[in-house]
Scaffold this active site. Structure first.
Site, PDB file in Angstrom:
ATOM      1  N   TYR A  12      -6.679   6.484   3.930  1.00 61.68           N
ATOM      2  CA  TYR A  12      -6.861   5.431   2.940  1.00 61.68           C
ATOM      3  C   TYR A  12      -6.082   4.175   3.308  1.00 61.68           C
ATOM      4  O   TYR A  12      -6.621   3.061   3.320  1.00 61.68           O
ATOM      5  CB  TYR A  12      -6.446   5.888   1.539  1.00 61.68           C
ATOM      6  CG  TYR A  12      -6.204   4.692   0.664  1.00 61.68           C
ATOM      7  CD1 TYR A  12      -7.276   3.933   0.199  1.00 61.68           C
ATOM      8  CD2 TYR A  12      -4.912   4.227   0.395  1.00 61.68           C
ATOM      9  CE1 TYR A  12      -7.082   2.779  -0.532  1.00 61.68           C
ATOM     10  CE2 TYR A  12      -4.705   3.081  -0.335  1.00 61.68           C
ATOM     11  CZ  TYR A  12      -5.791   2.369  -0.795  1.00 61.68           C
ATOM     12  OH  TYR A  12      -5.596   1.219  -1.497  1.00 61.68           O
ATOM     13  N   GLU A  44       0.822  -1.212   0.000  1.00 58.81           N
ATOM     14  CA  GLU A  44       0.000   0.000   0.000  1.00 58.81           C
ATOM     15  C   GLU A  44       0.856   1.262   0.000  1.00 58.81           C
ATOM     16  O   GLU A  44       0.526   2.247  -0.660  1.00 58.81           O
ATOM     17  CB  GLU A  44      -0.949   0.007   1.201  1.00 58.81           C
ATOM     18  CG  GLU A  44      -2.092  -0.996   1.094  1.00 58.81           C
ATOM     19  CD  GLU A  44      -2.926  -0.800  -0.162  1.00 58.81           C
ATOM     20  OE1 GLU A  44      -3.050   0.342  -0.635  1.00 58.81           O
ATOM     21  OE2 GLU A  44      -3.448  -1.797  -0.680  1.00 58.81           O
ATOM     22  N   TYR A  52       9.011  10.037  -4.246  1.00 56.10           N
ATOM     23  CA  TYR A  52       8.397  10.256  -2.922  1.00 56.10           C
ATOM     24  C   TYR A  52       9.163   9.488  -1.850  1.00 56.10           C
ATOM     25  O   TYR A  52       8.623   8.605  -1.183  1.00 56.10           O
ATOM     26  CB  TYR A  52       6.926   9.847  -2.924  1.00 56.10           C
ATOM     27  CG  TYR A  52       6.033  10.797  -3.676  1.00 56.10           C
ATOM     28  CD1 TYR A  52       6.089  12.166  -3.455  1.00 56.10           C
ATOM     29  CD2 TYR A  52       5.123  10.331  -4.609  1.00 56.10           C
ATOM     30  CE1 TYR A  52       5.275  13.042  -4.137  1.00 56.10           C
ATOM     31  CE2 TYR A  52       4.292  11.204  -5.302  1.00 56.10           C
ATOM     32  CZ  TYR A  52       4.377  12.553  -5.059  1.00 56.10           C
ATOM     33  OH  TYR A  52       3.564  13.414  -5.737  1.00 56.10           O
ATOM     34  N   ASP A 110      -9.504   5.760  -2.079  1.00 58.55           N
ATOM     35  CA  ASP A 110      -8.349   6.307  -2.797  1.00 58.55           C
ATOM     36  C   ASP A 110      -8.852   7.068  -4.023  1.00 58.55           C
ATOM     37  O   ASP A 110     -10.053   7.301  -4.163  1.00 58.55           O
ATOM     38  CB  ASP A 110      -7.389   5.181  -3.188  1.00 58.55           C
ATOM     39  CG  ASP A 110      -7.987   4.315  -4.266  1.00 58.55           C
ATOM     40  OD1 ASP A 110      -9.227   4.295  -4.389  1.00 58.55           O
ATOM     41  OD2 ASP A 110      -7.222   3.663  -4.998  1.00 58.55           O
TER      42      ASP A 110
END
Length: 346
Positions: free
Chosen positions: A119, A36, A81, A137
């Site tokens: 989420y 995830e 990220y 999401d």
DNA sequence: CATTCGTGGCA
DNA sequence: TTGCCAAGAAT
């Protein structure tokens, strides 16, 4: 009832038509958590390789908690990220200290982990522990907006709260795992932003947007701002067969990753002399190449120019924070895509 | 509530 | 070529 039959149709469609993805083969909360985090703002095709390498290298919460941060970042290299990787490492230690080494099993507890928001907590709680909580999401926002015919802009809290309430009611009596996975799967494979495949969608018979032919109007999405320009001037320095790298510090982009020595400019076409002086390079050097390229980020465009320098002697003194790497060591360090592109130039 | 975090594929 | 944005979260 009508809605109950629609959800049955959705469930049946998911069991027959869903993609066979590696994280769907397990109920291990740790593996589902890793998947995830990797999949946040990331396409499945890009994430699957990273997932397989990650759980192979660090197969459980203990191994991740005990790993070096540099090794975790290395597994994340090129994915983007990068705070996700640092948060992942931090959260693993949280599980060891706050939860006695056992992965938390409720939505409320999972939400306490660094890097886990609304989420992701809902996804783990429902996929691994069967808790009834909607996992909303980007896909589910789009599917939900169309299915319920919601005209509110999907980035607002009002939309989020209303969709949560409607989904919570809709999933009553269904398997939370299958329901959430199926809604996501519909969004990823059928209910596409443009050109939704309503003709084969299991939700079509009850979808308000389709019944009113509003697929183009719903969801309402806010316009994105234009990227701002930034100019980075790098130098790729070779000293006695070794290259010079600097580790980025501070709060900005690419923190704790390695890059060539760099100064930020204003867009003027600076010459190498100015850049070298700005970096504190006073020794004689030889220019071996000059390459530039454009790199897109979310809200800015980086125009980077990379000069390849050869410092003539071992008399060259490294500035503070500069490190030498030979080719072998260099590849073991966490570097980002920008660096990889630059290396291909030289 | 708005910004800031990457990267890569595709219309 | 340019714009859009994907299994979001932190600040």
């Amino acid at each position: 009832m009508f809605m109950q039959r629609v959800i049955q149709t959705l469930s049946r469609w998911y069991n027959l038509e869903s993609r066979d993805l590696p994280w769907r083969q397990t109920t291990d909360a740790y593996c589902i958590w890793i998947s995830e985090i990797i999949l946040q703002q990331t396409r499945v095709v890009q994430g699957v390789g990273y997932y397989n390498r990650f759980v192979m290298e660090l197969p459980n919460i203990q191994s991740l908690a005990n790993a070096e941060e540099g090794d975790v970042l290395k597994l994340w290299q090129g994915l983007g990220y990068y705070s996700r990787a640092r948060n992942l490492h931090y959260a693993a230690k949280q599980v060891m200290t706050e939860f006695g080494g056992v992965f938390p099993s409720t939505y409320k507890d999972i939400l306490r982990l660094r890097g886990v928001g609304n989420y992701t907590a809902a996804a783990i709680a429902s996929f691994a522990f069967g808790e009834k909580v909607p996992a909303i999401d980007g896909n589910v926002k789009r599917v939900g907006a169309r299915f319920f015919g919601l005209h509110a802009p999907i980035h607002t809290m009002g939309f989020q709260k209303e969709l949560f309430s409607l989904l919570f009611e809709l999933m009553d009596g269904a398997d939370p795992n299958v329901f959430n996975q199926a809604m996501i799967e519909v969004g990823a494979t059928l209910c596409l932003p443009t050109q939704p495949k309503c003709d084969v969608c299991p939700l079509a018979e009850a979808c308000i947007a389709r019944l009113q032919n509003l697929q183009k109007q719903i969801p309402v999405v806010a316009k994105k701002q234009k990227p701002k320009d930034k100019y980075f001037y790098y130098v790729d320095i070779e000293v006695g067969g070794e290259r010079v790298l600097v580790r980025r510090e501070g709060e900005g982009i690419w923190q704790q990753l390695y890059e060539f020595p760099m100064i930020e400019g204003d867009g003027a076409d600076w010459d190498l002399e100015t850049v070298a002086k700005g970096l504190g390079i006073v020794e004689n050097f030889v220019v071996k190449g000059d390459r530039s390229f454009k790199h897109q980020l979310t809200h800015q465009t980086i125009y980077a120019r990379c000069w390849y320098l050869c410092i003539s002697s071992d008399k060259f003194v490294l500035n503070d924070g500069w490190e030498r790497f030979n080719e072998e060591e260099f590849l073991l360090k966490p570097i980002h895509r920008l660096m990889e592109k630059m290396i291909k130039f030289t």
